[in-house]
Design a protein around this motif. Structure first.
Motif, mmCIF file in Angstrom:
data_model
loop_
_atom_site.group_PDB
_atom_site.id
_atom_site.type_symbol
_atom_site.label_atom_id
_atom_site.label_comp_id
_atom_site.label_asym_id
_atom_site.label_seq_id
_atom_site.Cartn_x
_atom_site.Cartn_y
_atom_site.Cartn_z
ATOM 1 N N GLY A 255 38.725 45.283 1.992
ATOM 2 C CA GLY A 255 39.138 44.437 2.953
ATOM 3 C C GLY A 255 40.747 44.664 3.216
ATOM 4 N N GLY A 256 41.204 43.728 4.009
ATOM 5 C CA GLY A 256 42.838 43.857 4.651
ATOM 6 C C GLY A 256 43.166 42.649 5.273
ATOM 7 N N THR A 257 44.322 42.376 5.509
ATOM 8 C CA THR A 257 44.726 41.109 6.373
ATOM 9 C C THR A 257 45.610 41.599 7.537
ATOM 10 O OG1 THR A 257 44.768 39.983 4.479
ATOM 11 C CG2 THR A 257 46.126 39.258 6.435
ATOM 12 N N PRO A 258 45.118 41.341 8.688
ATOM 13 C CA PRO A 258 45.809 41.890 9.896
ATOM 14 C C PRO A 258 47.226 41.269 10.013
ATOM 15 C CG PRO A 258 43.431 41.257 10.550
ATOM 16 C CD PRO A 258 43.959 40.748 9.078
ATOM 17 N N SER A 259 48.266 41.656 10.781
ATOM 18 C CA SER A 259 49.421 41.061 10.643
ATOM 19 C C SER A 259 49.712 39.813 11.229
ATOM 20 C CB SER A 259 50.385 42.071 11.473
ATOM 21 O OG SER A 259 51.722 41.366 11.897
ATOM 22 N N LYS A 260 50.259 38.717 10.643
ATOM 23 C CA LYS A 260 50.258 37.670 11.106
ATOM 24 C C LYS A 260 51.470 37.409 12.316
ATOM 25 C CE LYS A 260 48.010 35.663 7.637
ATOM 26 N NZ LYS A 260 46.780 35.022 8.028
ATOM 27 N N ARG A 261 51.970 38.483 12.501
ATOM 28 C CA ARG A 261 52.998 38.599 13.682
ATOM 29 C C ARG A 261 52.463 39.214 15.016
ATOM 30 N NH1 ARG A 261 56.439 41.323 9.526
ATOM 31 N NH2 ARG A 261 55.685 43.389 10.450
ATOM 32 N N ASN A 262 51.251 39.418 14.852
ATOM 33 C CA ASN A 262 50.564 39.792 16.307
ATOM 34 C C ASN A 262 49.666 38.753 16.681
ATOM 35 O OD1 ASN A 262 49.417 40.852 18.363
ATOM 36 N ND2 ASN A 262 49.405 42.879 17.418
ATOM 37 N N ASP A 263 49.910 37.791 17.695
ATOM 38 C CA ASP A 263 49.026 36.592 17.962
ATOM 39 C C ASP A 263 47.812 37.212 18.535
ATOM 40 O OD1 ASP A 263 51.157 35.027 17.225
ATOM 41 O OD2 ASP A 263 51.782 34.584 19.198
ATOM 42 N N THR A 264 47.630 38.218 19.134
ATOM 43 C CA THR A 264 46.439 38.707 19.681
ATOM 44 C C THR A 264 45.498 39.044 18.666
ATOM 45 O OG1 THR A 264 47.090 41.000 19.963
ATOM 46 C CG2 THR A 264 47.585 39.488 21.892
ATOM 47 N N PHE A 265 45.844 39.338 17.259
ATOM 48 C CA PHE A 265 44.842 39.683 16.100
ATOM 49 C C PHE A 265 44.343 38.341 15.912
ATOM 50 C CE2 PHE A 265 47.255 43.906 14.343
ATOM 51 C CZ PHE A 265 47.018 44.333 15.172
ATOM 52 N N TRP A 266 44.653 37.574 16.192
ATOM 53 C CA TRP A 266 43.921 36.036 15.508
ATOM 54 C C TRP A 266 43.464 35.419 16.586
ATOM 55 C CZ3 TRP A 266 43.403 36.062 10.218
ATOM 56 C CH2 TRP A 266 44.270 36.935 9.538
ATOM 57 N N CYS A 267 42.827 35.682 17.814
ATOM 58 C CA CYS A 267 42.213 35.246 18.855
ATOM 59 C C CYS A 267 41.061 35.620 19.133
ATOM 60 C CB CYS A 267 43.295 34.928 19.628
ATOM 61 S SG CYS A 267 43.884 36.281 20.721
ATOM 62 N N GLY A 268 40.308 36.372 18.110
ATOM 63 C CA GLY A 268 39.056 37.066 18.589
ATOM 64 C C GLY A 268 37.824 36.223 18.213
ATOM 65 N N ASP A 269 36.696 36.900 18.283
ATOM 66 C CA ASP A 269 35.515 36.513 17.891
ATOM 67 C C ASP A 269 34.883 36.894 16.441
ATOM 68 O OD1 ASP A 269 35.527 34.964 20.151
ATOM 69 O OD2 ASP A 269 34.575 36.838 21.327
ATOM 70 N N ILE A 270 35.714 37.769 15.604
ATOM 71 C CA ILE A 270 35.182 38.417 14.639
ATOM 72 C C ILE A 270 35.337 37.732 13.185
ATOM 73 C CG2 ILE A 270 35.102 40.599 13.005
ATOM 74 C CD1 ILE A 270 36.200 42.203 15.463
ATOM 75 N N PRO A 271 34.404 37.068 12.600
ATOM 76 C CA PRO A 271 34.873 36.347 11.388
ATOM 77 C C PRO A 271 35.403 36.923 10.490
ATOM 78 C CG PRO A 271 32.280 35.982 12.195
ATOM 79 C CD PRO A 271 33.048 37.052 12.872
ATOM 80 N N TRP A 272 36.416 36.405 9.802
ATOM 81 C CA TRP A 272 37.370 37.093 8.751
ATOM 82 C C TRP A 272 37.336 36.009 7.400
ATOM 83 C CZ3 TRP A 272 42.128 35.888 6.640
ATOM 84 C CH2 TRP A 272 42.750 36.906 5.916
ATOM 85 N N VAL A 273 36.788 36.587 6.587
ATOM 86 C CA VAL A 273 36.484 35.831 5.314
ATOM 87 C C VAL A 273 37.703 36.135 4.222
ATOM 88 C CG1 VAL A 273 34.869 35.810 3.254
ATOM 89 C CG2 VAL A 273 34.159 36.084 5.560
ATOM 90 N N SER A 274 38.147 34.904 3.886
ATOM 91 C CA SER A 274 39.067 34.792 2.541
ATOM 92 C C SER A 274 38.555 34.445 1.503
ATOM 93 C CB SER A 274 40.345 34.379 2.988
ATOM 94 O OG SER A 274 40.256 33.029 3.285
ATOM 95 N N GLY A 275 39.196 34.392 0.263
ATOM 96 C CA GLY A 275 38.648 33.710 -0.974
ATOM 97 C C GLY A 275 38.296 32.224 -0.776
#
Length: 417
Positions: A221-241
């Motif tokens: 896995g990986g973490t999308p860039s926090k600087r890109n707001d469009t990366f964090w406004c979708g519909d795909i669940p993103w799982v962390s610890g």
């Protein structure tokens, strides 16, 4: 409130922060004293044990001073809210030093230390203090003004002792019930691991075993860039610890966009995949393995496992949880004191492979046991909550004056004797 009781500020009923000069007048620099860090102060435990001794000269400068029969209260979050307090007893040379986050109360001759301890144990006192805490997040402290000006009832000393005797007896019984319930809760939680051990130990003898790398494929896995707001406004669940708290994942706290997947190293794992936490403090509680009930992406602390068609994903969840927890070679320490799962060790985990029908049979039996255990845990948790509420109810009754006013004169005399 009892009309015949006197109510005074804590600053009038106690000496708050006794002066260190008391100790300097009777101790030499080399004399030993008790040293009490915050960790030694219990949560609403009447007396605390000091495990360390240090020379007076080493601690008298920057640490908080107290003596036998003083009452200590933590003033910083979350220790204040949790109820960290206790009475000092049996200190070396009668003197102790400890955390700068302690408030020290020395009750006057009109106030018993045990009475003050029980008063400070009330949820109502801590709730009132929490509302006026100030400071940076994570370092909030209850204010000096709140402590000094807070009113405490001051009934006659004999009545204070009656109240303490009643509360001591009641709390002894409640604490015994709490200890028994916590033991039952721990036994219930251990029951599943014990059952998994018996099931998979037997399966390892009855069925062929294969390395995990032979029966599944892996993805990272990986973490999308926090600087890109469009990366964090979708519909795909993103799982962390922090999402890895169940053996089935239906969703997650965060969601990312399709462009986030395309623009980062994270990948989407399909339904039926397994996620395994491979790095983080969550591993302190054992292997964290979950079956995906929705397609999702995940971060770099997690590895995706994709079982082949002759495996029931749910069976593999339980098999891997048991195998990882029982292995001495897979879990190890990572940087900064966290834990990690060794990648090669994970790939070489041997999994017993019965037929599909037997896998489903094992899963059905485990799920039935889990359901029964969860029911027991719910009962025990409700009992613990009820016992804690009973304690607070008794305290509220005591400091409203109802506890001793209802006692017959003969019982009152026996309580104080």
């Amino acid at each position: 409130m009892r009309q015949d009781w006197n109510y005074v500020p804590l600053s009038k009923a106690c000496l708050i922060k006794p002066p260190k000069s008391e100790a300097r007048q009777r101790l030499h620099q080399s004399d030993l004293v008790s040293f009490v860090p915050m960790s030694d102060l219990g949560i609403r435990e009447k007396f605390f044990s000091s495990m360390e001794e240090k020379p007076f000269g080493k601690v008298s400068g920057s640490y908080t001073y107290f003596a036998d029969d003083d009452v200590l209260l933590a003033k910083i979050t979350p220790c204040f809210e949790n109820g960290k307090l206790g009475i000092a007893r049996g200190l070396v040379n009668g003197v102790g030093f400890g955390s700068s986050e302690f408030i020290v109360f020395r009750p006057s001759g009109e106030l018993a230390s045990e009475f003050l301890f029980y008063y400070l144990s009330q949820d109502g006192f801590r709730d009132a203090g929490q509302r006026v805490m100030s400071g940076a997040v994570g370092h909030k402290r209850v204010s000096k003004e709140f402590i000094e000006n807070h009113l405490i009832p001051l009934p006659p000393l004999a009545e204070q002792k009656r109240m303490v005797a009643i509360l001591d007896e009641a709390f002894e019984g409640i604490d015994a019930a709490i200890a028994n319930t916590e033991k039952n809760l721990a036994n219930a939680q251990e029951l599943l691991e014990s059952y998994l051990s018996s099931v998979f130990s037997r399966s390892s003898q009855d069925y062929p075993q294969k390395p995990l790398s032979d029966i599944s494929t892996f993805s990272s896995g990986g973490t999308p860039s926090k600087r890109n707001d469009t990366f964090w406004c979708g519909d795909i669940p993103w799982v962390s610890g922090r999402d890895m708290k169940s053996t089935q994942l239906f969703d997650s706290q965060l969601h990312i966009s399709v462009s986030a997947v395309a623009g980062s190293s994270t990948r989407i794992a399909p339904i039926g995949s397994l996620l395994i936490l491979v790095r983080g403090m969550g591993l302190a509680h054992g292997a964290q393995v979950a079956e995906l009930m929705v397609a999702c992406a995940f971060n770099q602390d997690i590895k995706g496992v994709h079982p082949k068609s002759d495996l029931v994903p749910r069976y593999l969840v339980f098999a891997l949880r048991h195998k990882i927890n029982s292995s001495e070679n897979i879990l190890s320490n990572a940087a900064h004191g966290t834990l990690k799962i060794n990648s090669e060790g994970l790939k070489n985990v041997l999994v017993p492979i019965p037929c599909i029908e037997k896998q489903n049979e094992i899963v059905t039996a485990i799920e039935a046991l889990k359901l029964g255990i969860q029911h027991l845990e719910s009962i025990y948790q409700r009992k613990l909550l009820a016992l804690a509420e009973l304690k607070q109810s008794l305290l509220q009754k005591a400091f409203s004056g109802a506890l001793t006013s209802e006692m017959p004169d003969k019982q009152q005399k026996e309580a104080v004797a």
